[in-house]
Design an enzyme around this catalytic site. Structure first.
Site, short mmCIF file in Angstrom:
data_model
loop_
_atom_site.label_atom_id
_atom_site.label_comp_id
_atom_site.label_asym_id
_atom_site.label_seq_id
_atom_site.Cartn_x
_atom_site.Cartn_y
_atom_site.Cartn_z
N ARG A 139 0.80 -1.23 0.00
CA ARG A 139 0.00 0.00 0.00
C ARG A 139 0.83 1.28 0.00
NH1 ARG A 139 -4.20 -0.09 4.48
NH2 ARG A 139 -2.95 -1.66 5.52
N GLU B 191 -7.35 -13.70 15.01
CA GLU B 191 -7.25 -12.71 13.93
C GLU B 191 -8.65 -12.30 13.49
OE1 GLU B 191 -4.26 -11.26 12.60
OE2 GLU B 191 -3.94 -12.05 14.59
N ALA C 145 33.33 38.16 3.33
CA ALA C 145 32.13 37.86 2.55
C ALA C 145 32.50 37.26 1.20
CB ALA C 145 31.33 39.14 2.35
N ARG D 131 26.68 21.10 6.38
CA ARG D 131 26.58 19.78 5.74
C ARG D 131 27.47 18.77 6.45
NH1 ARG D 131 28.03 20.71 -0.09
NH2 ARG D 131 27.82 18.44 -0.12
N GLY E 230 9.18 -3.95 12.07
CA GLY E 230 9.97 -2.86 11.48
C GLY E 230 9.14 -1.68 11.04
C1 UD1 Z 1 -0.44 -8.71 12.72
C2 UD1 Z 1 -1.03 -9.62 13.81
C3 UD1 Z 1 -2.28 -9.01 14.36
C4 UD1 Z 1 -1.98 -7.63 14.91
C5 UD1 Z 1 -1.34 -6.76 13.84
C6 UD1 Z 1 -0.86 -5.46 14.43
C7 UD1 Z 1 -0.47 -11.92 13.19
C8 UD1 Z 1 -0.97 -13.18 12.59
N1 UD1 Z 1 -1.32 -10.91 13.23
O1 UD1 Z 1 -1.38 -8.69 11.67
O2 UD1 Z 1 -2.80 -9.81 15.41
O3 UD1 Z 1 -3.17 -7.01 15.40
O4 UD1 Z 1 -0.20 -7.43 13.27
O5 UD1 Z 1 -0.42 -4.62 13.42
O6 UD1 Z 1 0.66 -11.87 13.64
N2 UD1 Z 1 5.99 -9.92 8.29
C9 UD1 Z 1 7.09 -10.58 7.84
N3 UD1 Z 1 6.94 -11.79 7.23
C10 UD1 Z 1 5.73 -12.35 7.05
C11 UD1 Z 1 4.60 -11.66 7.52
C12 UD1 Z 1 4.75 -10.46 8.13
O7 UD1 Z 1 8.21 -10.10 7.97
O8 UD1 Z 1 5.67 -13.45 6.48
C13 UD1 Z 1 6.15 -8.62 8.95
C14 UD1 Z 1 5.54 -7.48 8.18
O9 UD1 Z 1 6.51 -6.87 7.35
C15 UD1 Z 1 5.07 -6.55 9.28
C16 UD1 Z 1 4.76 -7.48 10.43
O10 UD1 Z 1 5.47 -8.66 10.18
O11 UD1 Z 1 6.09 -5.66 9.70
C17 UD1 Z 1 3.27 -7.74 10.59
O12 UD1 Z 1 2.77 -8.32 9.43
P1 UD1 Z 1 1.36 -7.90 8.84
O13 UD1 Z 1 1.16 -8.65 7.60
O14 UD1 Z 1 1.23 -6.44 8.80
O15 UD1 Z 1 0.39 -8.50 9.95
P2 UD1 Z 1 -1.09 -8.07 10.21
O16 UD1 Z 1 -1.95 -8.80 9.26
O17 UD1 Z 1 -1.19 -6.62 10.26
#
Ligand code: UD1
Ligand code: MG
Length: 449
Positions: free
Chosen positions: A15, A155, A363, A316, A104
């Protein structure tokens, strides 16, 4: 207790609509990811593991720049948060202690909150999950509790109507014994609405093993995650508001706080004054009793006590001002050491240079540091006086107590205490101006007809 920090940063960030990995978009002058690493680092972890995937090469490089001891592990396919954490298992094999999982893309978790999670662990909870009361629970995971105990996390996609009504939500931040965490993850299946390995499933698995789970609650503002450019902009504002408030609490005067822009690592000493519209890029430290006047832009520089910078000055990377230095309007200083009490007050460029104590730069002075191929240094001694509009063609050295005549082009070293004049001699041609003007007037009259 020893701690390992695991930061999840493999997700795509669709997004953001960007070719750049989401966690590398800048927030507070540094990559988004740096905020989570810094938050976790406040607990002084022994190990830092970052899980990268999308744009891994660039993310790995950024991680190394942040902390050369951090380790990056690759998650080739994004199969879910449990799978992501699982990628850190090998890097942490043999590690004894707790693991803290952060995202992150979630920059604002506070030290206080992490301390409270660590306390909950010390208090005996096996799995500690960070939750928050969501104004709009939307698609967050819901925390199903029974009194003080956390029973499971569901979830939104998999939740019943009743569970969807719960407002206590999962932030994603988890703390548990590292080896126990990997063992729990080993049991996570992907039989759910998304077909993903959910980290959240470890709560129920832990309870099945007779382990305890607990929620620590923090304000929703801390759990703000970034998914879109609009959210990034909102986060930037939130970051700046907080940085401004902190600076003022630390004894810094901000002339117009809403127009001062900080970076995550900006340091400003007590009783310094910052005028309106000042930008601090990354890597700036300013000592006490410094005045940074309006419309100045600083990055990668150090300003010592009592110095005055601006208005309209640009410092800088590599600019280092000793005490009581003055850098005035429309001056640019780069990779240069400016001595105590030295003055560069008007329209000058000083780059790849050193300026001795108490030296005055007139200057319009320019260090001509670049010959089109390489950069060269200009060294100016102490108590020297550089006349206005001097071009210092580097490499060149001007000695202590030396002077240059205004308008000079200095191509050779100037010995200590010498006056160098490097310009062609002035010739006055009697009456020539009058004759030229007469000619011009006549031409104009002919044209007007
Ligand atoms: C996750 C939580 C949810 C919580 C929400 C908060 C789970 C299953 N769900 O959902 O309960 O309310 O975060 O924001 O954990 N990422 C990876 N590898 C993957 C998947 C995700 O590195 O395979 C990282 C993403 O980059 C991100 C974070 O993990 O930084 C969370 O992943 P995201 O897909 O945003 O999880 P949500 O569906 O938001
Ligand atoms: Mg998310």
């Amino acid at each position: 207790m020893s701690l390992a920090l695991i930061v999840l940063a493999a997700g795509q960030g669709t997004r953001m609509n960007s070719d750049r990995p989401k966690v590398l978009h800048p927030l507070g002058g540094v990559p988004l990811l740096a905020h989570a690493v810094r938050a976790g680092s406040m607990l002084e972890p022994e190990r830092i593991v970052v899980v990268t995937g999308n744009g891994a090469e660039a993310v790995d490089k950024a991680v190394t720049e942040l902390d050369e001891d951090a380790v990056c592990v690759r998650q080739d396919e994004q199969l879910g948060t449990a799978h992501a954490v699982g990628q850190a298992r090998e890097a942490l094999s043999g590690f004894r202690g707790d693991a803290l999982v952060l995202y992150g893309d979630t920059p604002f978790i506070s030290k206080d909150t992490l301390d409270r999670m660590a306390e909950a662990r010390l208090g005996g909870a096996n799995v500690v999950v960070l939750g928050f009361e969501a104004a709009d629970p939307g698609r967050y995971g819901r925390l199903v509790t029974d009194g003080a105990a956390l029973m499971r996390i569901v979830e939104a996609k998999d939740a019943t109507e009743e569970e969807l009504a719960i407002r206590l939500c999962n932030s994603g931040v988890v703390m548990a014994d590292a080896q126990k965490l990997f063992s729990l993850i080993g049991e996570v299946k992907n039989e759910n609405a998304s077909g993903e390995y959910y980290l959240t499933d470890i709560v129920q698995i832990a309870r099945g093993r007779g382990l305890s789970a607990k929620v620590v609650v923090c304000p929703e503002t801390e759990t703000l995650g970034i998914n879109t450019r609009a959210e990034l902009a909102a986060a930037e504002q939130a970051f700046q508001q907080r940085a401004r408030a902190e600076a003022m609490e630390n004894g810094v005067t901000l002339g117009d706080p809403d127009t001062t822009y900080f970076s995550l690592d900006t340091v400003i000493g007590r009783d310094s004054e910052i005028g309106p519209q000042v930008v601090f890029g990354p890597g700036v430290s300013v000592e006490s009793e410094v005045s940074i006047r309006a419309f100045s832009h600083l990055e990668g520089c150090h300003v010592s006590r009592g110095s005055i910078v601006g208005p309209f000055a640009r410092l800088r990377p590599g600019a280092e001002l000793a005490e009581n230095a003055h850098i005035g309007n429309f001056c640019e200083v780069k990779n240069a050491q400016v001595g105590e009490g030295a003055k560069i007050n008007h329209l000058s460029y000083v780059g790849d240079a050193s300026v001795g104590a108490r030296t005055n730069i007139g200057a319009g002075t320019i260090t001509c540091n670049y010959d089109g191929v390489s950069k060269h240094r200009t060294e100016i001694g102490a108590d020297a006086f550089i006349g206005s509009d001097t071009m210092l063609v580097a490499p060149v050295r001007v000695g202590d107590r030396a002077m240059t005549g205004s308008g000079s082009v200095i191509t050779e070293n100037v010995p200590d205490e010498a006056l160098a004049v490097g310009r062609s001699k002035q010739i006055n041609k009697a009456g020539l101006a009058r004759r030229l003007m007469d000619r011009l007037r006549a031409a104009k009259a002919r044209k007007a007809g």
